[in-house]
Design an enzyme around this catalytic site. Structure first.
Site, PDB file in Angstrom:
ATOM      1  N   LYS A 138     -59.912 -96.543 -10.948  1.00  0.00           N
ATOM      2  CA  LYS A 138     -58.808 -95.855 -11.618  1.00  0.00           C
ATOM      3  C   LYS A 138     -57.457 -96.172 -10.983  1.00  0.00           C
ATOM      4  O   LYS A 138     -56.434 -95.615 -11.381  1.00  0.00           O
ATOM      5  CB  LYS A 138     -59.036 -94.339 -11.608  1.00  0.00           C
ATOM      6  CG  LYS A 138     -60.368 -93.901 -12.202  1.00  0.00           C
ATOM      7  CD  LYS A 138     -60.515 -94.332 -13.650  1.00  0.00           C
ATOM      8  CE  LYS A 138     -61.810 -93.817 -14.261  1.00  0.00           C
ATOM      9  NZ  LYS A 138     -62.021 -94.323 -15.644  1.00  0.00           N
ATOM     10  N   ASP A 187     -52.714 -98.850   0.795  1.00  0.00           N
ATOM     11  CA  ASP A 187     -53.749 -97.886   0.425  1.00  0.00           C
ATOM     12  C   ASP A 187     -54.367 -97.243   1.658  1.00  0.00           C
ATOM     13  O   ASP A 187     -54.497 -96.013   1.754  1.00  0.00           O
ATOM     14  CB  ASP A 187     -54.849 -98.568  -0.395  1.00  0.00           C
ATOM     15  CG  ASP A 187     -54.345 -99.121  -1.707  1.00  0.00           C
ATOM     16  OD1 ASP A 187     -53.187 -98.871  -2.052  1.00  0.00           O
ATOM     17  OD2 ASP A 187     -55.121 -99.816  -2.377  1.00  0.00           O
TER      18      ASP A 187
END
Length: 443
Positions: A138, A187
């Site tokens: 996602k 991230d």
């Protein structure tokens, strides 16, 4: 921390009753600004989300890694014989992707292997149970959440210390070299260092972290999933990263750097310290824009030969959009810096007048993704609905996030009206596209 006696049924069924266990968690992240410019040295602005990944580990008597995912219904349990697991990262990648379930297990095995090699740790067999609220594919950094949680758990179980940004750097190494996904570092840094209700500015050269910025009351960043699965390892992401490195090589050679020096020189000795994002838009337009053209990989290798990014792989028969891929980090770095400076001001002023300017930067970023080839018609639909709703409905900006090619769109909304409109946008999108979608909110 030790797991208490009231652990879940899943824990009791997987682990022995006498095992001493360690559990660690880490969040996913929402990319507010910066996205795929991280690997070119850009400033990025990130935010943790509520959803977390949880990794629980305990010592195993056998020289094995026994790994189970509670999020999968098929091929959700893997046994890795540690005597058979290659210690070389590339060989480990090949080995894992040839066994059933090895693809998802590689995120955990990669962490184990990296800590074994890079920290010279003495590790043994483990039982590893994973459960994640961060949905896969996602664009909200499910992989980094798993990796950071795994490193935290390993560090606690084996009393291994990590300094500064060492843990996220090792987590990135696991994903780059064992999983085989050419992600940047934002991230893992956000999963490790992100704070609830704060934005995290990072200068990815490679890991300069600035003080977190408090998100002011009534301003919200909402992620809406397009329902289209994003993969960092997808060819287009890798091709755009490679094209950006090709663009840097063309610019550096035009400035007189030899092909040999591009191969061996330290980045700080190269023009702009080796990062496209250190080129200002005005310098780029004046000196370099006319140098860049799209071309096949074989044409590039014939004329320019070398790229500096170790994760860039030039393929002979691939046609690379070099100019757009090079321009994106140059202009994105400016957009992120402007957005960040305006965000700092928000807590001290009546800031609503700044939101349209910040939103315009988000819309520009979204269009730049599309020019690179990282857009998707579904994320475009979400952005178009948000743009049509506009400030009158409390929606000020929207952009595709992370690696692009589907995944999640980030909305910047104001007040209760904006939050209600975000839910309305998701409902409209689902009706128009028949796609299932999710919403992600700041932690």
């Amino acid at each position: 921390m030790e797991i208490s006696s009231n652990s879940s049924t899943d824990l009791r069924n997987f682990f022995g009753s006498a095992q001493s266990l360690v559990r660690a968690t880490s969040t996913g992240r929402l990319d507010i600004m910066g996205g795929v410019a991280d690997y070119s040295g850009s400033m990025v602005l990130q935010m943790p989300i509520k959803e977390k990944a949880t990794v629980t580990i305990g010592h195993r008597n056998y020289n094995q890694l026994h790994i189970k995912s509670l999020d999968l219904t098929e091929n959700n349990e893997v046994f890795i014989d540690l005597e058979e697991l290659p210690r070389d990262y590339e060989e480990a990648h090949k080995y894992l992707f040839e066994i059933e379930g090895g693809d998802w297990a590689s995120y955990l095995v990669g962490c184990y292997l990296v800590i074994l090699k890079e920290k010279n740790a003495r590790l043994g067999g483990l039982d590893i149970l994973i459960q994640s609220e961060v949905p896969f594919g996602k664009g909200v950094s499910s992989s980094a959440a798993i990796e950071v949680a795994m490193f935290k758990a390993l560090g606690e179980l084996y009393s291994i210390d990590f300094s500064g940004t060492e843990l996220p750097l090792l987590a990135q190494k696991a994903e780059n070299l064992v999983v085989g996904a050419p992600c940047g570092l934002m991230d893992q840094l956000t999963s490790y260092l992100g704070k609830p209700n704060y934005l995290l500015p990072i200068l990815c050269q490679p890991d300069k972290v600035y003080p977190s910025i408090k998100i002011p009351d009534n301003l919200y960043f909402v992620g809406i999933d397009s329902g289209i699965r994003h993969k960092v390892g997808a060819a287009s992401y890798g091709d755009v990263r490679t094209a950006a490195s090709m663009g840097y090589s063309i610019i550096a050679q035009n400035l007189g750097v030899s092909k040999q020096d591009l191969k061996v020189a330290e980045s700080n000795l190269l023009p702009y310290s080796g990062f496209l994002s250190n080129i200002s838009p005005s310098q780029y337009e004046t000196n370099f824009s006319r140098l860049l053209n799209s071309m096949y990989g074989k044409e590039f290798m014939n004329d320019f030969v070398v790229v500096t990014d170790p994760l860039a792989h030039v393929k002979a028969d691939t046609y690379y959009n070099i100019k757009a891929s090079t321009e994106h980090p140059i202009y994105e770095n400016l957009r992120v810096r402007l957005f960040t400076e305006m965000t700092k001001v928000l807590n001290n002023h009546n800031y609503v007048d700044l939101l349209p300017l910040m939103g315009e930067l988000m819309y520009q970023s979204h269009e730049s993704y599309n020019k690179c080839g990282l857009g998707d018609e579904h994320t475009d639909i979400l952005v178009e609905i948000a743009h049509a709703k506009g400030a009158k409905s409390g929606v000020y900006g929207a952009k595709i996030t992370g690696g692009g090619n589907g995944g999640t769109v980030c909305l910047m909304v104001y007040g209760v009206k904006g939050l209600l409109t975000a839910k309305e946008i998701l409902n409209i999108y689902q009706k128009e596209t028949n796609q299932e979608g999710l919403a992600f909110f700041q932690s």
